[in-house]
Design an enzyme around this catalytic site. Sequence first.
Site, PDB file in Angstrom:
ATOM      1  N   SER A 167     -36.937 -12.317 -22.240  1.00 42.35           N
ATOM      2  CA  SER A 167     -36.466 -13.212 -23.421  1.00 42.35           C
ATOM      3  C   SER A 167     -36.614 -12.580 -24.966  1.00 42.35           C
ATOM      4  O   SER A 167     -37.863 -12.613 -25.313  1.00 42.35           O
ATOM      5  CB  SER A 167     -36.641 -14.555 -23.355  1.00 42.35           C
ATOM      6  OG  SER A 167     -36.008 -15.141 -24.543  1.00 42.35           O
ATOM      7  N   HIS A 186     -32.554 -11.436 -21.478  1.00 46.77           N
ATOM      8  CA  HIS A 186     -32.217 -12.873 -21.891  1.00 46.77           C
ATOM      9  C   HIS A 186     -32.079 -12.803 -23.421  1.00 46.77           C
ATOM     10  O   HIS A 186     -32.801 -12.745 -24.005  1.00 46.77           O
ATOM     11  CB  HIS A 186     -33.211 -13.748 -21.227  1.00 46.77           C
ATOM     12  CG  HIS A 186     -33.087 -15.161 -21.327  1.00 46.77           C
ATOM     13  ND1 HIS A 186     -32.090 -15.908 -20.365  1.00 46.77           N
ATOM     14  CD2 HIS A 186     -33.505 -16.079 -22.007  1.00 46.77           C
ATOM     15  CE1 HIS A 186     -32.146 -17.199 -20.611  1.00 46.77           C
ATOM     16  NE2 HIS A 186     -32.739 -17.213 -21.653  1.00 46.77           N
ATOM     17  N   ASP A 208     -31.119 -15.523 -26.186  1.00 47.64           N
ATOM     18  CA  ASP A 208     -30.966 -17.038 -26.448  1.00 47.64           C
ATOM     19  C   ASP A 208     -30.028 -17.092 -27.930  1.00 47.64           C
ATOM     20  O   ASP A 208     -30.573 -16.608 -29.102  1.00 47.64           O
ATOM     21  CB  ASP A 208     -32.560 -17.564 -26.730  1.00 47.64           C
ATOM     22  CG  ASP A 208     -33.067 -17.558 -25.477  1.00 47.64           C
ATOM     23  OD1 ASP A 208     -32.712 -18.304 -24.539  1.00 47.64           O
ATOM     24  OD2 ASP A 208     -34.184 -16.863 -25.344  1.00 47.64           O
ATOM     25  N   MET A 217     -28.958 -20.077 -30.459  1.00 50.12           N
ATOM     26  CA  MET A 217     -29.455 -21.568 -30.970  1.00 50.12           C
ATOM     27  C   MET A 217     -28.454 -21.706 -32.192  1.00 50.12           C
ATOM     28  O   MET A 217     -28.585 -20.744 -33.140  1.00 50.12           O
ATOM     29  CB  MET A 217     -30.685 -21.608 -31.135  1.00 50.12           C
ATOM     30  CG  MET A 217     -31.759 -21.101 -29.854  1.00 50.12           C
ATOM     31  SD  MET A 217     -33.306 -21.381 -30.273  1.00 50.12           S
ATOM     32  CE  MET A 217     -34.075 -21.045 -28.964  1.00 50.12           C
ATOM     33  N   HIS A 275     -27.912 -16.855 -22.877  1.00 48.87           N
ATOM     34  CA  HIS A 275     -28.235 -18.561 -22.920  1.00 48.87           C
ATOM     35  C   HIS A 275     -27.827 -19.315 -24.160  1.00 48.87           C
ATOM     36  O   HIS A 275     -28.345 -18.971 -25.115  1.00 48.87           O
ATOM     37  CB  HIS A 275     -29.686 -18.477 -22.468  1.00 48.87           C
ATOM     38  CG  HIS A 275     -30.219 -20.036 -22.529  1.00 48.87           C
ATOM     39  ND1 HIS A 275     -31.521 -20.164 -22.615  1.00 48.87           N
ATOM     40  CD2 HIS A 275     -29.625 -21.192 -22.265  1.00 48.87           C
ATOM     41  CE1 HIS A 275     -31.889 -21.626 -22.564  1.00 48.87           C
ATOM     42  NE2 HIS A 275     -30.642 -22.555 -22.189  1.00 48.87           N
ATOM     43  N   MET A 317     -27.780 -22.169 -26.443  1.00 46.86           N
ATOM     44  CA  MET A 317     -28.049 -23.545 -26.476  1.00 46.86           C
ATOM     45  C   MET A 317     -27.371 -23.879 -27.734  1.00 46.86           C
ATOM     46  O   MET A 317     -27.813 -23.953 -29.018  1.00 46.86           O
ATOM     47  CB  MET A 317     -29.713 -23.426 -26.945  1.00 46.86           C
ATOM     48  CG  MET A 317     -30.232 -23.269 -25.578  1.00 46.86           C
ATOM     49  SD  MET A 317     -32.077 -22.624 -25.964  1.00 46.86           S
ATOM     50  CE  MET A 317     -31.719 -21.080 -26.044  1.00 46.86           C
ATOM     51  N   MET A 376     -34.418 -25.427 -17.160  1.00 49.29           N
ATOM     52  CA  MET A 376     -35.086 -25.366 -18.310  1.00 49.29           C
ATOM     53  C   MET A 376     -36.490 -25.992 -17.875  1.00 49.29           C
ATOM     54  O   MET A 376     -36.533 -27.145 -17.537  1.00 49.29           O
ATOM     55  CB  MET A 376     -34.540 -25.962 -19.363  1.00 49.29           C
ATOM     56  CG  MET A 376     -33.487 -25.289 -20.033  1.00 49.29           C
ATOM     57  SD  MET A 376     -33.635 -23.714 -20.816  1.00 49.29           S
ATOM     58  CE  MET A 376     -34.954 -23.923 -22.212  1.00 49.29           C
ATOM     59  N   ASP A 392     -36.577 -21.011 -17.023  1.00 51.52           N
ATOM     60  CA  ASP A 392     -36.766 -20.571 -18.628  1.00 51.52           C
ATOM     61  C   ASP A 392     -37.681 -21.406 -19.342  1.00 51.52           C
ATOM     62  O   ASP A 392     -37.361 -22.533 -19.226  1.00 51.52           O
ATOM     63  CB  ASP A 392     -35.475 -20.434 -19.175  1.00 51.52           C
ATOM     64  CG  ASP A 392     -35.519 -20.119 -20.531  1.00 51.52           C
ATOM     65  OD1 ASP A 392     -36.529 -19.377 -20.971  1.00 51.52           O
ATOM     66  OD2 ASP A 392     -34.397 -20.217 -21.108  1.00 51.52           O
TER      67      ASP A 392
HETATM   68  C1  DX5 Z   1     -36.486 -21.605 -25.355  1.00 51.29           C
HETATM   69  C2  DX5 Z   1     -35.631 -20.287 -24.739  1.00 51.29           C
HETATM   70  C3  DX5 Z   1     -36.499 -19.355 -24.059  1.00 51.29           C
HETATM   71  C4  DX5 Z   1     -37.622 -18.957 -24.578  1.00 51.29           C
HETATM   72  C5  DX5 Z   1     -38.631 -18.786 -23.517  1.00 51.29           C
HETATM   73  O1  DX5 Z   1     -35.552 -22.647 -25.720  1.00 51.29           O
HETATM   74  O2  DX5 Z   1     -34.479 -20.738 -24.076  1.00 51.29           O
HETATM   75  O3  DX5 Z   1     -35.561 -18.467 -23.333  1.00 51.29           O
HETATM   76  O4  DX5 Z   1     -37.410 -17.630 -25.069  1.00 51.29           O
HETATM   77  O5  DX5 Z   1     -39.786 -18.302 -24.390  1.00 51.29           O
HETATM   78  P1  DX5 Z   1     -41.356 -18.541 -23.541  1.00 51.29           P
HETATM   79  O6  DX5 Z   1     -41.196 -17.567 -22.231  1.00 51.29           O
HETATM   80  O7  DX5 Z   1     -42.134 -17.969 -24.473  1.00 51.29           O
HETATM   81  O8  DX5 Z   1     -41.400 -19.894 -23.122  1.00 51.29           O
HETATM   82 ZN    ZN Z   2     -33.278 -19.057 -22.797  1.00 47.99          ZN
END
Ligand code: DX5
Ligand code: ZN
Length: 217
Positions: free
Chosen positions: A7, A32, A34, A36, A66, A68, A137, A175
Amino acid sequence: MNKLAPSMLSIDFGHMEEQLMIVAGTGVEIIHVDIMDGMFVPNISFGPPVIKYVKKAIPDIKLDVHMMVQDPSRYFDKIIQLGVDNITIHAEATENLRDDLLKIKDYGIKAGVAISPDTPVSEIEPVLGIVDLVLIMTVYPGFGGQKLIPEALDKAREAKALREDKGLEYDIEVDGGINRENIKDALDAGINVIVAGSAIFGEHTEENAKEFLELIK
Ligand code: DX5
Ligand code: ZN
């Protein structure tokens, strides 16, 4: 075959291209990504311009997005035109889960559904027949570097059992909080796509990625 998806939320953005090249060089095939929005989760990460840059830096790597993001379909056009391989949306973030997933598939890419730790698998059962991936998650979404919630892994077992019962083929991705110590638990629970951020990116990115690739074999 199990897959590793580092990620990039945990990447050193001052050395982004270099860090991406390092993981790509270890044989990692997926990154990956993310996204947000500061609404669905209390954090803002990055958006399309960064994805565009990543795609340019490592064109052959699959981008596992991903979202969010509340009402994610608002951004499908913008993101999908950048050449991403799949988009995963949260069951909790839309009133139109089924339609949104079908929209993603209409673009010809893979569609995933994610559930936060408090959401049961039963909530997504109606859409299991149309998804390519179920994302479990194991932390509350929004931040990297949190501790894995072990109970959430039971949902991977459920998603796996349902896949068998229904004769389906979706991937099951985990994740949040994955590290060297708990990665085996995740694999044992039926996960076949491992996301890891803070456990991979850092001072020893190359060694970490190589070690994780060994651990998932
Ligand atoms: C959190 C993200 C993850 C995050 C995971 O909301 O969706 O993808 O980057 O990070 P680690 O592996 O550090 O928990
Ligand atoms: Zn993620």
